[in-house]
Structures are given as C-alpha cells and as structure tokens.
Design an enzyme around this catalytic site. Structure first.
Site, PDB file in Angstrom:
ATOM      1  N   PRO A 109      13.533  -1.701  -2.098  1.00 25.79           N
ATOM      2  CA  PRO A 109      15.071  -1.918  -1.839  1.00 25.79           C
ATOM      3  C   PRO A 109      16.123  -2.440  -2.002  1.00 25.79           C
ATOM      4  CG  PRO A 109      12.286  -2.702   0.282  1.00 25.79           C
ATOM      5  CD  PRO A 109      12.194  -2.216  -1.223  1.00 25.79           C
TER       6      PRO A 109
ATOM      7  N   PHE B 252       0.152   3.868   6.890  1.00 27.95           N
ATOM      8  CA  PHE B 252      -0.782   3.694   8.209  1.00 27.95           C
ATOM      9  C   PHE B 252      -1.078   4.874   8.622  1.00 27.95           C
ATOM     10  CE2 PHE B 252      -1.925  -1.153   7.234  1.00 27.95           C
ATOM     11  CZ  PHE B 252      -1.995  -0.306   5.867  1.00 27.95           C
TER      12      PHE B 252
ATOM     13  N   GLY C 237      11.902   0.874   3.519  1.00 30.56           N
ATOM     14  CA  GLY C 237      11.808   2.095   2.642  1.00 30.56           C
ATOM     15  C   GLY C 237      11.157   1.561   1.204  1.00 30.56           C
TER      16      GLY C 237
ATOM     17  N   ASP D 114       8.310   0.685   8.014  1.00 31.31           N
ATOM     18  CA  ASP D 114       8.997  -1.243   7.711  1.00 31.31           C
ATOM     19  C   ASP D 114       9.373  -1.639   9.288  1.00 31.31           C
ATOM     20  OD1 ASP D 114       7.974  -0.499   4.947  1.00 31.31           O
ATOM     21  OD2 ASP D 114       9.488  -0.034   4.155  1.00 31.31           O
TER      22      ASP D 114
ATOM     23  N   LYS E 144      11.839   7.671  -1.480  1.00 30.67           N
ATOM     24  CA  LYS E 144      11.676   7.808  -3.002  1.00 30.67           C
ATOM     25  C   LYS E 144      12.549   8.993  -3.621  1.00 30.67           C
ATOM     26  CE  LYS E 144       7.766   8.415  -5.482  1.00 30.67           C
ATOM     27  NZ  LYS E 144       6.576   9.048  -5.792  1.00 30.67           N
TER      28      LYS E 144
ATOM     29  N   ASN F  16      14.584   5.326 -15.657  1.00 30.43           N
ATOM     30  CA  ASN F  16      15.049   5.155 -14.307  1.00 30.43           C
ATOM     31  C   ASN F  16      15.856   6.730 -14.372  1.00 30.43           C
ATOM     32  OD1 ASN F  16      13.124   4.603 -12.525  1.00 30.43           O
ATOM     33  ND2 ASN F  16      14.675   2.160 -12.565  1.00 30.43           N
TER      34      ASN F  16
ATOM     35  N   CYS G 133       0.799  -1.289  -0.619  1.00 31.33           N
ATOM     36  CA  CYS G 133       0.490  -0.345   0.209  1.00 31.33           C
ATOM     37  C   CYS G 133       1.160   0.906  -0.139  1.00 31.33           C
ATOM     38  CB  CYS G 133      -1.042  -0.309   1.418  1.00 31.33           C
ATOM     39  SG  CYS G 133      -2.208   1.369   1.741  1.00 31.33           S
ATOM     40  N   LYS G 134       0.413   1.784  -0.767  1.00 29.52           N
ATOM     41  CA  LYS G 134       1.302   3.489  -0.895  1.00 29.52           C
ATOM     42  C   LYS G 134       1.543   4.149  -0.312  1.00 29.52           C
ATOM     43  CE  LYS G 134       3.998   2.190  -5.064  1.00 29.52           C
ATOM     44  NZ  LYS G 134       4.206   2.114  -6.427  1.00 29.52           N
TER      45      LYS G 134
ATOM     46  N   HIS H  51       5.807  -6.687   2.827  1.00 30.14           N
ATOM     47  CA  HIS H  51       6.938  -6.046   2.500  1.00 30.14           C
ATOM     48  C   HIS H  51       8.057  -6.865   1.623  1.00 30.14           C
ATOM     49  CE1 HIS H  51       9.570  -2.360   2.553  1.00 30.14           C
ATOM     50  NE2 HIS H  51      11.175  -3.484   3.299  1.00 30.14           N
TER      51      HIS H  51
HETATM   52  O1  0FX Z   1       4.481  -1.466  -5.066  1.00 27.13           O
HETATM   53  P1  0FX Z   1       5.894  -1.897  -4.638  1.00 27.13           P
HETATM   54  O2  0FX Z   1       7.186  -2.802  -5.162  1.00 27.13           O
HETATM   55  O3  0FX Z   1       6.236  -1.424  -3.387  1.00 27.13           O
HETATM   56  C1  0FX Z   1       6.721   0.035  -2.751  1.00 27.13           C
HETATM   57  C2  0FX Z   1       8.205   0.618  -2.549  1.00 27.13           C
HETATM   58  O4  0FX Z   1       8.394  -0.245  -2.959  1.00 27.13           O
HETATM   59  C3  0FX Z   1       7.725  -0.530  -1.091  1.00 27.13           C
HETATM   60  O5  0FX Z   1       9.326  -1.035  -0.715  1.00 27.13           O
HETATM   61  C4  0FX Z   1       7.158   0.360  -0.252  1.00 27.13           C
HETATM   62  N1  0FX Z   1       6.452  -0.603   1.060  1.00 27.13           N
HETATM   63  C5  0FX Z   1       5.250  -0.050  -1.627  1.00 27.13           C
HETATM   64  C6  0FX Z   1       4.079   0.654  -1.060  1.00 27.13           C
HETATM   65  O6  0FX Z   1       5.726   0.616  -3.041  1.00 27.13           O
HETATM   66  O7  0FX Z   1       6.051  -0.322  -6.309  1.00 27.13           O
HETATM   67  P2  0FX Z   1       5.818  -0.035  -7.538  1.00 27.13           P
HETATM   68  O8  0FX Z   1       5.372  -1.778  -8.143  1.00 27.13           O
HETATM   69  O9  0FX Z   1       5.764   1.304  -7.827  1.00 27.13           O
HETATM   70  O10 0FX Z   1       7.465  -0.396  -8.121  1.00 27.13           O
HETATM   71  C7  0FX Z   1       7.951  -1.503  -8.728  1.00 27.13           C
HETATM   72  C8  0FX Z   1       9.542  -2.325  -8.730  1.00 27.13           C
HETATM   73  O11 0FX Z   1       9.645  -0.887 -10.272  1.00 27.13           O
HETATM   74  C9  0FX Z   1      10.428  -1.194  -8.285  1.00 27.13           C
HETATM   75  O12 0FX Z   1      11.013  -2.426  -7.037  1.00 27.13           O
HETATM   76  C10 0FX Z   1      11.378  -1.178  -8.961  1.00 27.13           C
HETATM   77  C11 0FX Z   1      10.816  -0.575  -9.770  1.00 27.13           C
HETATM   78  N2  0FX Z   1      10.149   1.109 -10.428  1.00 27.13           N
HETATM   79  C12 0FX Z   1       9.172   1.474  -9.616  1.00 27.13           C
HETATM   80  C13 0FX Z   1       8.837   2.799 -10.357  1.00 27.13           C
HETATM   81  C14 0FX Z   1       7.502   3.753 -10.238  1.00 27.13           C
HETATM   82  C15 0FX Z   1      11.631   1.732 -11.306  1.00 27.13           C
HETATM   83  O13 0FX Z   1      12.469   0.708 -11.516  1.00 27.13           O
HETATM   84  N3  0FX Z   1      11.347   2.743 -11.928  1.00 27.13           N
HETATM   85  C16 0FX Z   1       9.989   3.717 -11.515  1.00 27.13           C
HETATM   86  O14 0FX Z   1      10.189   5.159 -11.470  1.00 27.13           O
END
Ligand code: 0FX
Length: 248
Positions: free
Chosen positions: A107, A81, A104, A130, A189, A223, A77-78, A95
């Site tokens: 990871p 809480f 955070g 976390d 972030k 990125n 959840c982004k 996590h």
């Molecule tokens: O859902 P999630 O994998 O997790 C993130 C945080 O890593 C986590 O610590 C936190 N508890 C959670 C609430 O939000 O995030 P995601 O789907 O936005 O990103 C997944 C992966 O994609 C990330 O680990 C790295 C990569 N990514 C994501 C974005 C948005 C990138 O490399 N660049 C980006 O701009």
C-alpha cells in the site's frame, strides 16, 4: 478467560511474528499456534524466531483450521483466505495500509504515488481483498524525503501498536467496528510490477519522477529498472534522498 481460546496466527512476516509473540506473553491461558505459507521455507528455517512455524496451504488445509481454531489472525499472510473458511471462523487481518485506500499489494508504494493516506488497519476478513469491517486503524506520515522503506518501517510499528491496544477487545470479542463509506481502491502485484518498468521516453514532471522512484526505493530490493537502449541490459534504479539542515 477470553472469548476466543484457540488462536491461529498465519504470517509470512518475520517482524510481525516476533512482535506478536512478545505481546502474547501478556495473555495467560491462550493457546496460540503459528503457521506460515508452505513456500516460505526461509521463514520456517529462521532460528531466531521464538516460535516454531508450521507450513500451511489454505486452499487445501482450511477444513483443519475451522475444526481446530476459533480465531485466525493474518499478519501479512500471503495466501488468500478461502471464502468457506472466512464464513466458518472469525478471521482478522492486520494490514499495512489505511483502508479503504490502496488495499492490496504494498500500500505505501501506491500512497506515495497517489497521495492517499498511509497507515495500518486491523479489520475483519470478508470475501474481498483487505475489505471487511474495520476494528482499528492508525495513520502514519509519508514525507517528501522518505522512500518506501522509511514509510513501511513506520507502518509495521503502527501495526504492533494497534495489536497491543486492541488485542484484549479482539480476544474478548468486545470490539466495535466501522464500515468505510467508500470502497476505496485495490492494487495487485501486477500493478507493482508494471510500475517497476521505466520507459526512458515517458515525459513527466520532476516531482512525479522523484515520487515514482522513492515509491520504488526499498532498501536492497531491485525494483525500478529500464532497458539499456543499445545493449538491451536491464539497469536497476533507486533513489538516495537526504534532508538538508537548512530550510532553503
Ligand atoms: O509482508 P509484506 O509487508 O506485505 C505484503 C502486502 O503488502 C500486503 O498488502 C499483504 N496483505 C501481505 C500479505 O503481503 O510484504 P513483503 O515483506 O514482501 O514486503 C515488504 C515491503 O518490501 C513492501 O511493502 C515493499 C517492499 N518490497 C518487497 C518485495 C518483495 C519491494 O520493494 N520489492 C519487492 O520485491
């Protein structure tokens, strides 16, 4: 019957919602609702999910949560809480990191850079990021030829494996916890965003340069970038790694 009966899943992650829905089928008599962040319209409109997601903004909606549910599980959840909610209802976080290391944001990106363990953790949520008591965790490997996405894919599968193994104890409130002996470290972030900006004059070893780029290579995400010295244009960089067949 289970100790917790009214469960709220809050998630902004498609893969984990899907995975949790498959696991939840095994548990009869559970009432599970699924919420995601209000800003996450693409996830709410995604018709391939097996459940309907309701929008929630925890900052304002937390009193309804504590009135209705006895267990809240965050699957990425982004939203933070609120402390009031964490104190009033059992909140558990799934996590994508091996706590307490690189707590955070993203990871595995930071673990590629600083050599700390990769993995997944299920823990109780407290008021720090976390941080709460650990219910279960699993390490995954990160190899020299792997980029962020390769490690991340292993981590999310590890998260589902942990949920599969520990959900009965979580639902019955019979799990044991461990408290890490060290506080570990946290990345935000803004730390990730700072890593993305490459300085063409920075001097570092080839190994460090490769690590930086494989940490920032994640499928289609743009990125890492640098500024073209003459035109001022942004140039995006990602890395292609391929393991050869021979040892040498
Ligand atoms: O859902 P999630 O994998 O997790 C993130 C945080 O890593 C986590 O610590 C936190 N508890 C959670 C609430 O939000 O995030 P995601 O789907 O936005 O990103 C997944 C992966 O994609 C990330 O680990 C790295 C990569 N990514 C994501 C974005 C948005 C990138 O490399 N660049 C980006 O701009």
């Amino acid at each position: 019957m289970y100790h917790y009966k009214n469960i709220l899943i809050i998630s902004d992650n498609f893969f984990l919602i899907n995975g949790f829905c498959s696991l939840a089928k095994k548990y009869e008599g559970l009432h599970v609702d699924y919420n995601c962040s209000a800003v996450n319209t693409s996830l709410r409109n995604n018709t391939s999910l097996p459940v309907k997601l309701t929008a929630i903004t925890l900052k304002q909606d937390w009193p309804q949560v504590i009135a209705k549910y006895d267990l809240v599980i965050s699957l990425h959840c982004k939203q933070l809480f609120p402390a009031e909610m964490v104190k009033a209802v059992k909140c558990i976080n799934v996590h994508p990191g091996y706590n307490p290391y690189n707590r955070g944001w993203f990871p595995q990106v930071f673990s590629i850079l600083n050599g700390l363990p990769f993995g997944a953790t299920i823990h109780e949520i407290d008021e720090q990021l976390d941080h709460g008591a650990i219910i279960a965790q699993k390490k995954v490997t990160g190899e020299l030829w792997e980029t962020s996405i390769d490690v991340y894919n292993k981590i999310v599968h590890a998260e589902i494996e942990l949920l599969d193994a520990y959900l009965p104890a979580i639902l019955n409130n019979t799990y044991q916890t461990i408290t890490p002996e060290v506080e570990g470290n946290v990345n935000l972030k803004k730390d990730f965003n700072a890593l993305c900006q490459l300085d063409l004059n920075e001097e570092l070893t080839m190994g460090k340069a490769i690590d930086r780029l494989r940490a920032l290579t994640h499928g289609e995400y743009k990125n890492a970038w640098f500024t073209h010295p003459e035109t001022g244009e942004k140039i995006y960089v990602s890395l292609n790694l391929e393991k050869g067949k021979n040892k040498n």
